[in-house]
Design an enzyme around this catalytic site. Structure first.
Site, PDB file in Angstrom:
ATOM      1  N   HIS A  66       6.379  -3.886   2.461  1.00 19.39           N
ATOM      2  CA  HIS A  66       5.925  -4.355   1.503  1.00 19.39           C
ATOM      3  C   HIS A  66       6.216  -5.693   1.129  1.00 19.39           C
ATOM      4  O   HIS A  66       7.485  -5.930   1.530  1.00 19.39           O
ATOM      5  CB  HIS A  66       6.477  -3.461   0.014  1.00 19.39           C
ATOM      6  CG  HIS A  66       5.614  -3.724  -1.267  1.00 19.39           C
ATOM      7  ND1 HIS A  66       5.998  -4.603  -2.010  1.00 19.39           N
ATOM      8  CD2 HIS A  66       4.483  -3.112  -1.822  1.00 19.39           C
ATOM      9  CE1 HIS A  66       5.168  -4.903  -3.018  1.00 19.39           C
ATOM     10  NE2 HIS A  66       4.331  -3.723  -2.838  1.00 19.39           N
ATOM     11  N   GLU A  84       1.136   3.175  -0.677  1.00 23.67           N
ATOM     12  CA  GLU A  84      -0.111   3.498   0.101  1.00 23.67           C
ATOM     13  C   GLU A  84       0.066   4.984   0.822  1.00 23.67           C
ATOM     14  O   GLU A  84      -1.132   5.514   1.005  1.00 23.67           O
ATOM     15  CB  GLU A  84      -0.527   2.430   0.974  1.00 23.67           C
ATOM     16  CG  GLU A  84      -0.948   1.054   0.361  1.00 23.67           C
ATOM     17  CD  GLU A  84      -0.844  -0.003   1.318  1.00 23.67           C
ATOM     18  OE1 GLU A  84      -0.523   0.016   2.276  1.00 23.67           O
ATOM     19  OE2 GLU A  84      -1.179  -1.278   0.743  1.00 23.67           O
TER      20      GLU A  84
END
Length: 359
Positions: free
Chosen positions: A246, A301
């Site tokens: 991320h 995700e």
């Protein structure tokens, strides 16, 4: 100057704080752990928009107002719009959203909050050759979304799982789609235009368009015992491992744990969850071995894909459901930007050729 605006502060906000070092997400003074699994979509919308839309219906009336907005959009857009079913779901909801009259009033806010629920379910059914299902204004937004998708009343656990997801992704600092929404809002183009900018940015695979490929990865791996070899081969080819790493978090994304908890409470396919956990463990081990100088942890995700699959959404529609949750944040940020009144207009550094000087 910073390419990608890395570490550049572009706004003061009361909406959310992302602490990447500590793995902490705060929204309107509440930690993610206080909100996820305990808050409905309607309650989250009221919290995020508090103080920005004075004439928004009170919390006790908000669910009914959203139900009426869903009905209105079904009658004025879904039943009248001609949107090619050859388009993907994101393109379909973007096209339908563009048919909502622009504005900055409470009515526009309600329509935009309701729109992804109605348009996502309708687009998926149309692509399957099925007729869209009209909303039931007596239901919550999460429950009605699932009912319009499947034609069956969802269980309380299913509606609660979708609520958990929508709350978890409601806002997340000045991410790409939120910044795009604030830029458009700063021009006073209207809230529909701001949300359309958010949808366009969210579609990108480096932002909200990534959960779908997680399902492709799990399907390709097939069984827990295949995880390590498949993942190593993928990295050898130069592929990215979807669902890991991320831009902000240097530790595990707290949203991943919130969604994993929702999957467990939902009672989804235990074999599917076991496969995902095996893939997660193998991926984290391999990434630490191969990229010891980078912190690549599980992101939102990964378990988003598993949860939305369990609720009946197709992988190509995951971004639409993301938009259903994130529209709450886009609208709050757009309203906050409008309240400040400042047009966003950064500078650039020209590095191209200079014109020839006259002899």
């Amino acid at each position: 100057m910073s390419d990608g605006l890395e570490d550049v502060v572009a706004a003061h906000t009361v909406l959310s704080e992302v602490d990447g070092a500590a793995g902490r997400l705060v929204m309107r003074g509440h930690s993610l752990y206080e909100l996820a699994g305990h808050t409905s979509f309607e309650e989250m919308a009221a919290l995020m928009l508090d103080g920005f839309v004075p004439d928004l219906p009170a919390m006790k009336d908000l669910a009914a107002a959203l139900g009426a907005a869903r009905q209105e959009l079904f009658e004025t857009v879904v039943q009248k719009a001609v949107v090619p079913v050859t388009h993907g779901p994101v393109e379909m909801i973007r096209a339908m959203t563009a048919l909502i009259p622009d504005g900055e009033d409470a009515g526009t806010v309600l329509r935009l909050l309701a729109a992804p629920a109605v348009f996502t379910a309708a687009s998926l059914r149309l692509r399957q050759g099925l007729a869209p299902i009209a909303p039931d204004s007596s239901l919550s937004q999460a429950a009605d979304t699932l009912r319009m998708l499947t034609g069956k009343a969802p269980t309380k656990q299913q509606a609660a799982a979708l609520d958990t997801y929508l709350v978890t992704v409601a806002d997340h600092g000045l991410n790409a789609s939120t910044f795009a929404s604030r830029v458009v809002a700063s021009t006073r183009a209207g809230l529909v235009s701001a949300v359309l900018a958010g949808i366009g940015a969210l579609k990108g695979p480096l932002h909200g368009g990534a959960p779908g490929p997680v399902i492709e990865m799990l399907d390709a791996i097939g069984a827990p015992g295949n995880a390590r070899s498949w993942l190593e081969n993928a990295l050898d080819r130069g592929d990215r491992l979807m669902g890991f790493g991320h831009r902000i978090y240097r530790v595990r994304d707290p949203r991943a744990d919130a969604l994993k908890g929702a999957i467990r409470r939902l009672g989804a396919d235990s074999g599917r969850l076991a496969l995902a956990e095996a893939v997660e463990q193998a991926a984290l081990a391999i990434l630490r071995e191969r990229k010891p100088n980078r912190t690549l942890e599980t992101n939102v995700e990964f378990y988003t894909a598993l949860l939305l699959e369990a609720l009946g959404f197709t992988p190509d529609s995951f971004t639409c459901v993301f938009a259903l949750g994130r529209t709450t944040g886009w609208l709050a940020h757009a309203k906050e930007q409008i309240a400040g009144g400042r047009l966003i207009r950064p500078q650039s550094v020209y590095v191209g050729p200079q014109p020839r000087q006259a002899a």
